[in-house]
Design an enzyme around this catalytic site. Structure first.
Site, mmCIF file in Angstrom:
data_model
loop_
_atom_site.group_PDB
_atom_site.id
_atom_site.type_symbol
_atom_site.label_atom_id
_atom_site.label_comp_id
_atom_site.label_asym_id
_atom_site.label_seq_id
_atom_site.Cartn_x
_atom_site.Cartn_y
_atom_site.Cartn_z
ATOM 1 N N ASP B 126 0.929 -1.344 -0.006
ATOM 2 C CA ASP B 126 0.007 -0.014 0.090
ATOM 3 C C ASP B 126 0.654 1.089 -0.034
ATOM 4 O OD1 ASP B 126 -2.499 1.613 -0.087
ATOM 5 O OD2 ASP B 126 -2.580 1.281 2.181
ATOM 6 N N HIS B 133 -4.165 13.914 0.924
ATOM 7 C CA HIS B 133 -4.286 12.872 2.022
ATOM 8 C C HIS B 133 -3.016 13.133 2.973
ATOM 9 C CE1 HIS B 133 -5.218 9.337 4.447
ATOM 10 N NE2 HIS B 133 -4.096 8.989 3.993
ATOM 11 N N GLU B 199 -11.041 3.756 3.240
ATOM 12 C CA GLU B 199 -10.040 4.554 2.402
ATOM 13 C C GLU B 199 -10.307 4.243 0.993
ATOM 14 O OE1 GLU B 199 -6.420 5.407 5.372
ATOM 15 O OE2 GLU B 199 -5.962 3.874 3.834
ATOM 16 N N GLU B 201 -9.279 4.172 -2.644
ATOM 17 C CA GLU B 201 -8.034 3.763 -3.252
ATOM 18 C C GLU B 201 -7.989 3.079 -4.680
ATOM 19 O OE1 GLU B 201 -4.769 2.258 -0.788
ATOM 20 O OE2 GLU B 201 -5.491 3.120 1.073
ATOM 21 N N GLN B 240 -5.166 1.545 15.152
ATOM 22 C CA GLN B 240 -4.098 1.902 14.301
ATOM 23 C C GLN B 240 -3.173 3.012 15.104
ATOM 24 O OE1 GLN B 240 -5.186 3.596 10.522
ATOM 25 N NE2 GLN B 240 -2.988 4.129 10.076
ATOM 26 N N TYR B 244 0.750 1.784 15.771
ATOM 27 C CA TYR B 244 1.518 2.048 14.491
ATOM 28 C C TYR B 244 2.838 2.321 14.864
ATOM 29 C CZ TYR B 244 1.922 7.065 13.730
ATOM 30 O OH TYR B 244 2.067 8.330 14.122
ATOM 31 N N SER B 257 -9.541 -6.019 3.409
ATOM 32 C CA SER B 257 -9.404 -4.926 2.276
ATOM 33 C C SER B 257 -10.085 -5.709 1.273
ATOM 34 C CB SER B 257 -7.983 -4.900 1.568
ATOM 35 O OG SER B 257 -7.160 -4.521 3.137
ATOM 36 N N THR B 349 -4.842 6.363 0.045
ATOM 37 C CA THR B 349 -5.967 7.029 -0.107
ATOM 38 C C THR B 349 -6.070 8.569 -1.104
ATOM 39 O OG1 THR B 349 -6.340 6.627 2.250
ATOM 40 C CG2 THR B 349 -7.739 8.413 1.368
#
Lengths: 415, 415
Positions: B126, B133, B199, B201, B240, B244, B257, B349
């Site tokens: 990703d 964004h 998101e 994408e 997250q 993260y 996803s 995104t």
């Protein structure tokens, strides 16, 4: 137990081990294999010879394959029985010990065999589960007084790595090129990494596909783990430090990771079970567990310059992990993330408390400030072209020795 | 060009598109498929009927498969010819248009068909390639005056995601549970995510296996890209934000996803090529490129509460990407990382400059501070149980419409 295979007793591959791998025999024929002492055994032919009869669930010759995945997929009740059967067959006085024809067909000397990547790896995750390593990194790059981030003792921090670039022991890697920028440079530059490093890790391999949305508890976790390998998580520190904020490691890691060719089963490692370090603060309920979930496995890293001797540069132990495998897998799946057969879950760098037990050049030389002196008179801050890094893992208890052999990788110049 | 399939002209799946997917026909038979208007065509049977004769390199019926991988593997010169052949066959007056028996065998109405995940995905990356964004996130979580990190304009930041949990449109996802801690809580808590987000994408799919150690230049990149899908990178913001640091997103993302079922080829999208935004500062040589490498594709996000109407909540465009696909793939491989057939590379995104074009609830509601009002009178800060998120992508130029259809996912309560 004693094996009829001579001189196997005090090797990594004693009769108490019975690891699984995939071998190319005589440069032409590929099959799943096991090893005892210095003998590699072709399990596919041994199956065809009828030596695995009467094992319920083992109806097909799953050893006739380029990876262990079909074998692993059988699940622990069956793979445990297969391992026990092989153990019986290799014991002194067994039927097989008297079957010279089959021994001549299925037993190979090491020179006749090349080992392959043992598994097809659908997904690879790297944890960061050793407190000494996380503390060392935090001291070097963040705050020496407060090196651990607030989340570290509450969850086993991890990230997804690149499955495609995991290679077998013996596959040499070119030094990666990439973008780097030191704090005194105005703009980034492109070129070969100047801070190439190894990371001493172990990794476990899962044996089942789970459904998206389901979880594996700490109590269920070990049933989903087939075995372990040694894992060298090659890292280019200069590429990594420029790229990693805010989404984590990427090109600093994905140019290659090396694993040992033999998967040692959890059953074999049972001998080395010990308790894990105490966890304070107490962890959330889904991370709690009972029983001894850590393993006492001695780890050694050797650096061998081109045309020179091996130098032992680190001695660590798998037992230093703060988070154990059961906690790692329970955490990974608590949000419903599904796992697959052959997934590889690496531990993160395993450093012990003393400077001689650190699991990377970054820590051993403290960011290059304390170079290591080698027996050929040279010094190392990081890994140089031509260097071979060898990681070994083993232990011995009650006269029984079990080990992983080694993962060995030479670094070639950048292309 | 006009197709003999009625009412297909101004749909996403006009004769100018010819996308590829994998379908279950009548709940029993699986094969690769294409779509025109609302008709799904069984390509495996069409192959058996001889309609793909005389295409060099297409000697086997690669459409008789559960994934597109064997077809994609043929490479661009062959897959381009196959697409052109299908286009000819679907044109008014073609041999196929008069072959009522084959039309009855190979053409299916949408109700007779269920679409599957179109590809086996060995690796998923990703990117974070949209400047609007990255700027929005930087403003919210770091420094409003200086929202972009120093590396952002020098390299396309990216991380490895979880391939196992990528699902097809129509597969519903349970709200993930996990560990979270807000700044005013002393200790982390465990429970269902309270900040579930989508998101917006797009993702490209690669068509070749490369060797570890080799690179793909920006000039070579498009030959390695089969086509694109819509990608919804579901994110649990509270999980997250706690997990993260320092290694990037993990359980906040890997619970699922969603991708659209039809892979639209780069050839079809050629119509929408435009130049990319200027890049200042100038990028390093390996990231430079020539030609128009961006695409003008309109993107729309709809939120549909349970038993209520769809609400259009965002209108964005693929053209807003700062880093294009050629740069993404060149960067990903510049260190020698190998790619595989079926790999998915998502854009990150895609937010436009106006608040109505932001590509996530995080941005649209500015961290929940400006809830969105829906037509049923309710409000949303994040996604609630029962909500369906639908993303659509298409464009029309010179009277030719090409689109991706949609990716649609309903969020079910936590298990």
């Amino acid at each position: 137990m004693t094996s009829f295979v001579e001189n196997s007793d005090l090797t990594d591959f004693s009769i108490y081990n019975i690891p699984f791998g995939v071998a190319i025999f005589n440069q032409e024929y590929i099959a799943c294999a096991t090893r005892i002492g210095n003998i590699i055994i072709d399990l596919a032919t041994l199956y065809d010879e009828g030596y695995f009869e009467n094992i319920e669930g083992l109806e097909d010759n799953v050893f006739e394959a380029y990876t262990l995945n079909s074998y692993i997929e059988l699940g622990k009740p069956i793979t445990s029985k297969v391992r026990e059967r092989i153990q019986e067959l290799l014991t002194e006085g067994s039927t097989l010990s008297k079957d010279q024809r089959v021994i001549e067909t299925c037993f190979f000397d090491m020179e006749e065999v090349q080992m392959m990547l043992p598994i097809h790896i659908p997904n690879y995750t790297d944890f960061y589960s050793c407190i000494e390593h996380a503390t060392n990194v935090g001291k070097m790059f963040r705050d020496p007084e407060n090196p651990l981030l607030p989340n570290w003792k509450h969850l086993p921090v991890a990230y997804h790595g690149r499955a495609s670039s995991i290679v077998a022991s013996g596959v040499n890697l070119h030094r990666p090129k990439g973008q780097m920028k030191t704090s005194d440079q105005k703009n980034p530059v492109f070129g070969p990494s100047q801070q190439l490093d190894f990371e001493l890790e172990m990794a476990f391999v899962t044996n089942k596909d789970t459904e998206l949305g389901s979880c594996i508890t700490t109590a269920e976790a070990e049933d989903a783990i087939f075995g372990l390998v040694i894992f060298n998580d090659w890292s280019a520190r200069d590429i990594q430090s420029w790229e990693y904020a805010p989404l984590g490691p990427f090109l600093g890691k994905n140019f290659g990771s090396s694993i040992s060719p033999w998967v040692v089963t959890l059953e074999a490692l049972d001998l080395f079970r010990i308790s894990s370090p105490p966890q304070d603060p107490e962890v959330l309920e889904y991370l709690q567990y009972t029983g001894d979930k850590n393993f006492d496995i001695q780890l050694e890293v050797y650096l061998q310059p081109e045309n020179a001797d091996e130098n032992l540069i680190s001695q660590s132990n798998y037992k230093y992990l703060y988070w154990n495998m059961a906690q790692q897998l329970a955490h990974h799946t608590v949000n419903g993330c599904n796992i697959e057969i052959g997934d590889v879950y690496a531990s993160g760098t395993i450093s012990g408390p003393s400077p001689q037990s650190f699991g990377s050049m970054l820590e051993l030389t403290w960011k290059g400030s304390k170079p290591i002196k080698l027996t050929d008179g040279s010094e190392r801050k990081f890994i140089e072209d031509g260097d071979t890094v060898i990681i070994r893992a083993y232990n011995q208890k009650e006269g029984k020795r079990i080990g992983f052999g080694e993962v060995r990788t030479q670094i070639l110049p950048a292309k």
